[in-house]
Design an enzyme around this catalytic site. Structure first.
Site, PDB file in Angstrom:
ATOM      1  N   TRP A 103       2.704  -3.924  -3.435  1.00  0.00           N
ATOM      2  CA  TRP A 103       3.434  -2.814  -2.806  1.00  0.00           C
ATOM      3  C   TRP A 103       4.933  -2.911  -3.062  1.00  0.00           C
ATOM      4  O   TRP A 103       5.611  -1.893  -3.244  1.00  0.00           O
ATOM      5  CB  TRP A 103       3.130  -2.718  -1.314  1.00  0.00           C
ATOM      6  CG  TRP A 103       1.745  -2.179  -1.085  1.00  0.00           C
ATOM      7  CD1 TRP A 103       0.691  -2.835  -0.541  1.00  0.00           C
ATOM      8  CD2 TRP A 103       1.268  -0.869  -1.442  1.00  0.00           C
ATOM      9  NE1 TRP A 103      -0.420  -2.015  -0.535  1.00  0.00           N
ATOM     10  CE2 TRP A 103      -0.101  -0.822  -1.075  1.00  0.00           C
ATOM     11  CE3 TRP A 103       1.844   0.256  -2.040  1.00  0.00           C
ATOM     12  CZ2 TRP A 103      -0.892   0.321  -1.287  1.00  0.00           C
ATOM     13  CZ3 TRP A 103       1.058   1.391  -2.252  1.00  0.00           C
ATOM     14  CH2 TRP A 103      -0.276   1.414  -1.879  1.00  0.00           C
ATOM     15  N   ASP A 175       9.158  -2.552   4.638  1.00  0.00           N
ATOM     16  CA  ASP A 175       7.918  -1.777   4.584  1.00  0.00           C
ATOM     17  C   ASP A 175       6.885  -2.502   5.438  1.00  0.00           C
ATOM     18  O   ASP A 175       6.297  -3.485   5.013  1.00  0.00           O
ATOM     19  CB  ASP A 175       7.447  -1.669   3.131  1.00  0.00           C
ATOM     20  CG  ASP A 175       6.066  -1.006   3.011  1.00  0.00           C
ATOM     21  OD1 ASP A 175       5.522  -0.560   4.052  1.00  0.00           O
ATOM     22  OD2 ASP A 175       5.552  -0.925   1.879  1.00  0.00           O
ATOM     23  N   LYS A 199      -2.905   2.019   8.915  1.00  0.00           N
ATOM     24  CA  LYS A 199      -3.413   0.658   9.102  1.00  0.00           C
ATOM     25  C   LYS A 199      -3.385   0.243  10.574  1.00  0.00           C
ATOM     26  O   LYS A 199      -4.395  -0.119  11.124  1.00  0.00           O
ATOM     27  CB  LYS A 199      -2.637  -0.326   8.235  1.00  0.00           C
ATOM     28  CG  LYS A 199      -3.087  -0.270   6.774  1.00  0.00           C
ATOM     29  CD  LYS A 199      -2.039   0.138   5.810  1.00  0.00           C
ATOM     30  CE  LYS A 199      -2.615   0.413   4.424  1.00  0.00           C
ATOM     31  NZ  LYS A 199      -1.573   0.640   3.421  1.00  0.00           N
TER      32      LYS A 199
HETATM   33  C1  LIG Z   1      -0.881   1.107   2.417  1.00  0.00           C
HETATM   34  C2  LIG Z   1       0.489   0.678   2.087  1.00  0.00           C
HETATM   35  C3  LIG Z   1       1.412   1.550   1.484  1.00  0.00           C
HETATM   36  C4  LIG Z   1       1.057   2.935   1.017  1.00  0.00           C
HETATM   37  O1  LIG Z   1       0.777   3.801   2.021  1.00  0.00           O
HETATM   38  P1  LIG Z   1       0.406   5.334   1.686  1.00  0.00           P
HETATM   39  O2  LIG Z   1       0.390   5.950   3.033  1.00  0.00           O
HETATM   40  O3  LIG Z   1      -0.902   5.336   0.967  1.00  0.00           O
HETATM   41  O4  LIG Z   1       1.492   5.874   0.841  1.00  0.00           O
HETATM   42  C5  LIG Z   1       2.685   1.092   1.268  1.00  0.00           C
HETATM   43  N1  LIG Z   1       3.054  -0.157   1.620  1.00  0.00           N
HETATM   44  C6  LIG Z   1       2.185  -1.028   2.170  1.00  0.00           C
HETATM   45  C7  LIG Z   1       2.643  -2.398   2.530  1.00  0.00           C
HETATM   46  C8  LIG Z   1       0.879  -0.634   2.431  1.00  0.00           C
HETATM   47  O5  LIG Z   1       0.015  -1.496   2.979  1.00  0.00           O
END
Ligand SMILES: *Cc1c(COP(=O)(O)O)cnc(C)c1O
Length: 363
Positions: A103, A175, A199
């Site tokens: 990511w 993030d 998540k």
């Molecule tokens: C799932 C995830 C993303 C992407 O999320 P989307 O909503 O699909 O754009 C970005 N960063 C991390 C750490 C993630 O786990």
């Protein structure tokens, strides 16, 4: 299937059963209105009250200081990969990124579109004890970056940076798509925290950005208005129609989390769940985890079988036993158990029972 399966999907991930039942009960009759929360105006007083309560619950849960704005945004986690550089760095800026996994890599490539220089300060390193993240003393930080970005929980790799980097006065951006609300956090250390919702919070496509006040008012001129933190802050995240259902469902998850005792209680539970899995994997010759013990995620536990020809059989039998979503990310293979806040200890215990039986039969 007689009872509901335990869902280890990395995202969209399972939501608390209690929340799903409540949403179902209210689905066609929200707040005694006789209609769904999806069918009313976001300017309706009842909706506005619900939206404000959801924000307040999140503020309470994370102890978000008053000088931070909470924004409910569109575009999931990846939407923020461009929103961050566009909002808090000028086009001529240098920005620092720590490369902790997949990511981080996507975030870096997106940032390269919007700023002059993306400086990668450090990355993962392979050590005899497994994959780790390079030590802060070795990071090649630039002299005056607009911000420092990292991903404290790399969902695909199962790698986590448990210590918040000390970057002095440089705004720290994180993030937290896969670890927000998973344990206590000192929000005041950060300039921006963002997370896609699917998540640990709610439905996909929705995102939360927690932005320190002094970082507003800096957006690049061509920033899309719906992604502009300053506009969304001024308009209470209702510059355009927000994702009303996602906002509502996220609010139910925040209430549920409060009922669990907040992030302290859920954090203890999350560490206990993860420790159980890692302990079993470590004492086994049949399963292994590739990450250095100090850098292991408490949310995403990847594991490999000694003989990967058994992967298909493992997944098939696991699914038959009511354990779904265990396939590792297509980039890395193997298995991955995502054990976010909503996963009860009973799910981890059921997975461990299955892993023991499978090892006994095939090991
Ligand atoms: C799932 C995830 C993303 C992407 O999320 P989307 O909503 O699909 O754009 C970005 N960063 C991390 C750490 C993630 O786990």
């Amino acid at each position: 299937m007689s009872s509901a399966p335990f869902n280890f999907s990395a995202g969209p991930a399972m939501l608390p059963a209690e929340v799903m039942v409540q949403a179902q009960e209210e689905f066609r009759n929200w707040n005694h209105s006789g209609i769904s929360v999806m069918e009313i105006s976001h300017r309706d007083r009842a909706f506005m009250d619900m939206a404000a309560a959801a924000e307040q619950d999140l503020r309470d849960l994370m102890s978000i200081p008053d000088n931070y704005r909470v924004l409910f945004m569109h575009g999931g986690g990846r939407g923020q990969f461009s929103a961050v550089p566009q909002n808090i760095a000028g086009p001529d800026a240098t920005v620092d990124y720590l490369h902790c996994g997949i990511w981080s890599d996507f975030a870096i490539r997106e940032a390269q579109k919007y700023v002059a220089q993306v400086n990668v300060v450090g990355a993962t390193v392979d050590t005899p004890q497994g994959r780790a993240i390079s030590a802060p003393e070795t990071w090649q930080r630039s002299s005056a970056p607009a911000y420092f970005h990292y991903c404290p929980n790399e969902t695909v790799d199962g790698i986590a940076l448990h210590d918040i980097p000390d970057v002095g006065d440089v705004p720290l951006v994180a993030d937290m798509s896969s670890n927000i609300l998973s344990e206590p956090l000192d929000v005041s250390r950060f300039g921006v925290i963002y997370a896609g919702a699917q998540k640990n919070i709610g439905p996909s496509g929705f995102a939360i950005a927690i932005v320190r006040d002094d970082l507003l008012g800096r957006a690049q001129g061509n920033t899309s208005t719906i992604m502009d933190y300053t506009v969304q802050a001024k308009d209470g995240s209702m510059y355009n129609t927000p994702n009303t259902f996602a906002w509502y469902l996220s609010g139910l998850v925040f209430q549920w989390l409060k009922r669990q005792g907040g992030v302290e209680a859920i954090g203890r539970m999350n560490h206990a769940k993860a420790n159980k899995l890692y302990e079993y994997i470590d004492q086994s010759d049949f399963y292994s985890n590739p990450v250095h013990p100090n850098y292991r995620s408490i949310m995403n536990v990847p594991f490999l079988l000694a003989d990967n020809r058994l992967d298909g059989e493992f997944l098939q039998q696991a699914a038959a036993a009511g354990l779904v979503g265990l396939k590792g990310h297509r980039f890395v293979g193997g298995m991955r158990a995502s054990i976010y806040n909503a996963m009860p200890m009973a799910g981890v215990d059921a997975l461990l029972d299955f892993m023991r039986d499978f090892e006994k039969a095939k090991g």
